[in-house]
Design a protein around this motif. Structure first.
Motif, mmCIF file in Angstrom:
data_model
loop_
_atom_site.group_PDB
_atom_site.id
_atom_site.type_symbol
_atom_site.label_atom_id
_atom_site.label_comp_id
_atom_site.label_asym_id
_atom_site.label_seq_id
_atom_site.Cartn_x
_atom_site.Cartn_y
_atom_site.Cartn_z
ATOM 1 N N PHE A 79 5.351 10.182 -41.237
ATOM 2 C CA PHE A 79 5.912 9.610 -42.575
ATOM 3 C C PHE A 79 7.422 10.222 -42.743
ATOM 4 O O PHE A 79 8.327 9.180 -42.997
ATOM 5 N N LEU A 80 7.598 11.331 -42.661
ATOM 6 C CA LEU A 80 8.784 12.034 -42.792
ATOM 7 C C LEU A 80 9.598 11.568 -41.807
ATOM 8 O O LEU A 80 11.111 11.530 -41.996
ATOM 9 N N ALA A 81 9.399 11.496 -40.628
ATOM 10 C CA ALA A 81 10.436 11.033 -39.465
ATOM 11 C C ALA A 81 10.748 9.602 -39.710
ATOM 12 O O ALA A 81 11.884 9.140 -39.667
ATOM 13 N N ASN A 82 9.915 8.812 -40.037
ATOM 14 C CA ASN A 82 10.167 7.361 -40.557
ATOM 15 C C ASN A 82 10.906 7.259 -41.745
ATOM 16 O O ASN A 82 11.961 6.531 -41.777
ATOM 17 N N TYR A 83 10.805 8.070 -42.743
ATOM 18 C CA TYR A 83 11.706 8.186 -44.084
ATOM 19 C C TYR A 83 12.936 8.599 -43.874
ATOM 20 O O TYR A 83 13.830 7.924 -44.251
ATOM 21 N N PHE A 84 13.257 9.569 -42.972
ATOM 22 C CA PHE A 84 14.793 10.190 -42.781
ATOM 23 C C PHE A 84 15.189 9.477 -41.269
ATOM 24 O O PHE A 84 16.373 9.942 -41.128
ATOM 25 N N ALA A 85 14.498 8.590 -40.807
ATOM 26 C CA ALA A 85 15.026 7.998 -39.508
ATOM 27 C C ALA A 85 16.289 7.326 -39.836
ATOM 28 O O ALA A 85 17.484 7.291 -38.962
ATOM 29 N N GLU A 86 16.713 6.383 -40.828
ATOM 30 C CA GLU A 86 17.698 5.637 -41.079
ATOM 31 C C GLU A 86 18.881 6.623 -41.327
ATOM 32 O O GLU A 86 20.024 6.293 -40.924
ATOM 33 N N GLN A 87 18.440 7.698 -42.334
ATOM 34 C CA GLN A 87 19.627 8.369 -42.626
ATOM 35 C C GLN A 87 19.991 9.468 -41.748
ATOM 36 O O GLN A 87 21.238 9.723 -41.683
ATOM 37 N N TYR A 88 19.433 9.782 -40.641
ATOM 38 C CA TYR A 88 19.735 10.504 -39.604
ATOM 39 C C TYR A 88 19.978 9.663 -38.170
ATOM 40 O O TYR A 88 20.270 10.408 -37.132
ATOM 41 N N GLY A 89 19.951 8.369 -38.273
ATOM 42 C CA GLY A 89 20.299 7.508 -37.187
ATOM 43 C C GLY A 89 19.431 7.680 -35.935
ATOM 44 O O GLY A 89 19.803 7.568 -34.712
ATOM 45 N N VAL A 90 18.008 8.024 -36.313
ATOM 46 C CA VAL A 90 17.331 7.976 -34.991
ATOM 47 C C VAL A 90 16.210 6.895 -35.075
ATOM 48 O O VAL A 90 16.043 6.056 -36.023
ATOM 49 N N GLY A 91 15.855 6.428 -33.853
ATOM 50 C CA GLY A 91 15.176 5.091 -33.572
ATOM 51 C C GLY A 91 13.583 5.299 -33.601
ATOM 52 O O GLY A 91 13.020 6.373 -33.393
ATOM 53 N N ASP A 92 13.177 4.115 -32.824
ATOM 54 C CA ASP A 92 11.648 4.301 -32.362
ATOM 55 C C ASP A 92 11.252 5.240 -31.393
ATOM 56 O O ASP A 92 10.167 5.771 -31.412
ATOM 57 N N GLY A 93 12.274 5.367 -30.467
ATOM 58 C CA GLY A 93 12.008 6.314 -29.555
ATOM 59 C C GLY A 93 11.586 8.121 -30.283
ATOM 60 O O GLY A 93 10.935 8.505 -29.547
ATOM 61 N N THR A 94 12.519 8.354 -31.080
ATOM 62 C CA THR A 94 12.290 9.529 -31.820
ATOM 63 C C THR A 94 11.099 9.629 -32.650
ATOM 64 O O THR A 94 10.181 10.747 -32.490
ATOM 65 N N ILE A 95 10.778 8.397 -33.240
ATOM 66 C CA ILE A 95 9.362 8.321 -34.051
ATOM 67 C C ILE A 95 8.185 8.628 -32.897
ATOM 68 O O ILE A 95 7.338 9.144 -33.026
ATOM 69 N N ALA A 96 8.367 7.975 -31.827
ATOM 70 C CA ALA A 96 7.281 8.061 -30.914
ATOM 71 C C ALA A 96 7.217 9.477 -30.342
ATOM 72 O O ALA A 96 6.014 10.296 -30.062
ATOM 73 N N LEU A 97 8.293 10.267 -30.170
ATOM 74 C CA LEU A 97 8.251 11.609 -29.832
ATOM 75 C C LEU A 97 7.773 12.446 -30.653
ATOM 76 O O LEU A 97 7.129 13.341 -30.357
ATOM 77 N N VAL A 98 7.979 12.170 -31.986
ATOM 78 C CA VAL A 98 7.378 12.918 -33.401
ATOM 79 C C VAL A 98 5.789 12.743 -33.212
ATOM 80 O O VAL A 98 5.002 13.816 -33.318
ATOM 81 N N CYS A 99 5.333 11.570 -32.887
ATOM 82 C CA CYS A 99 4.061 11.249 -32.831
ATOM 83 C C CYS A 99 3.530 12.330 -31.692
ATOM 84 O O CYS A 99 2.384 12.855 -32.062
#
Length: 213
Positions: free
Chosen positions: A69-89
Motif C-alpha cells: 500500500f505504501l509503495a503504491n501510495y508514494f509511487a507517483e510522488q517518487y516516480g516509481v512504476g509497476d516494476g518497483t511495486i512488483a519488487l516490493v511485493c
C-alpha cells in the motif's frame, strides 16, 4: 536509488515475525520450538491459544498489505512504476520467509501473501482467500488450502489484468510458497499432515505465569 530504498524498507517490514512477537508478549512458547516449527498463525494455533493465532494472522497479513500500500501510495510522488511495486511485493514476502531480525528463520508466507494480494487488488486477494477458505473447510488442511490457493492466485491476477510485472511477482511468490511447503506436500502424500486446530506436543497454550500456579 529510490527503488532500492522501497525494496529494503519492504524487506524490513516483512522481517517482523508476528508469530514470535505475539507469542513472547502473551507468554507462550516460541512457535519455532513445537509443531511444524513454523512461525506462522497455523502453528501458533497448535498452542491452543486462538487469540494469539488470530493476532499473528492479522499481523502477518497487515505487514504485507502495508508494504505494498505504501509503495503504491508514494509511487507517483517518487516516480516509481509497476516494476518497483512488483519488487516490493517480492521483498516483503522474502522478509517474512527469511527475516533478518530472527536469524532468517521465517514462516511459509500464506498470510503475508494474502495481504500483498489484497493490496495489489482487492478482488484478486478476495478470490484467493475464498479459494483457501473453501479448501480448508472441506479438507481441514491449512497446507493443502495454501497450495491450491497459491496455484490459483496467478490465474486470478492474469485473468483480470493480463501479463505485467506484478503478475511476475505473484508467480514468484506462488513458487516460493510451494517451495516452502515441500515438507507439507510429503506429509500430505504420506497421510501424516496435521489438520487445522490439532494440538502440538511441547506447545504452551497458557501464559507462563499462569502455568506456575
Amino acid at each position: 536509488m529510490t527503488t532500492l530504498i522501497f525494496v529494503i524498507a519492504a524487506y524490513l517490514i516483512g522481517s517482523i515475525s508476528f508469530a514470535v512477537v505475539v507469542s513472547k508478549v502473551m507468554g507462550l512458547s516460541d512457535p519455532r520450538t513445537y509443531g511444524s516449527g513454523n512461525p506462522g498463525a497455523t502453528n501458533v494455533l497448535r498452542s491452543g491459544n486462538k487469540k494469539a493465532a488470530i493476532a499473528t494472522l492479522i499481523g502477518d497479513a497487515l505487514k504485507g498489505w502495508v508494504a505494498v500500500f505504501l509503495a503504491n501510495y508514494f509511487a507517483e510522488q517518487y516516480g516509481v512504476g509497476d516494476g518497483t511495486i512488483a519488487l516490493v511485493c517480492v521483498a516483503v514476502f522474502l522478509g517474512h520467509l527469511y527475516p533478518v531480525f530472527f536469524k532468517f528463520q521465517g514462516g511459509k508466507g500464506v498470510a503475508t501473501a494474502a495481504g500483498i494480494l489484497l493490496a495489489l487488488n482487492v478482488w484478486v486477494g478476495l478470490a484467493t482467500l475464498v479459494t483457501w477458505l473453501v479448501v480448508a473447510y472441506a479438507f481441514r488442511y491449512s497446507s493443502l488450502a495454501a497450495l491450491i490457493a497459491s496455484i490459483f492466485a496467478p490465474f486470478y491476477y492474469g485473468l483480470l489484468f493480463g501479463s505485467d510485472e506484478k503478475l511476475f511477482a505473484v508467480i514468484v511468490m506462488s513458487a516460493l510458497l510451494l517451495f516452502r511447503h515441500a515438507k507439507n506436500i510429503s506429509n500430505l502424500l504420506a497421510g501424516k499432515e496435521s489438520r487445522i486446530g490439532s494440538k502440538a506436543k511441547g506447545a504452551a497454550g497458557a501464559p507462563k505465569a499462569a502455568r506456575k500456579k
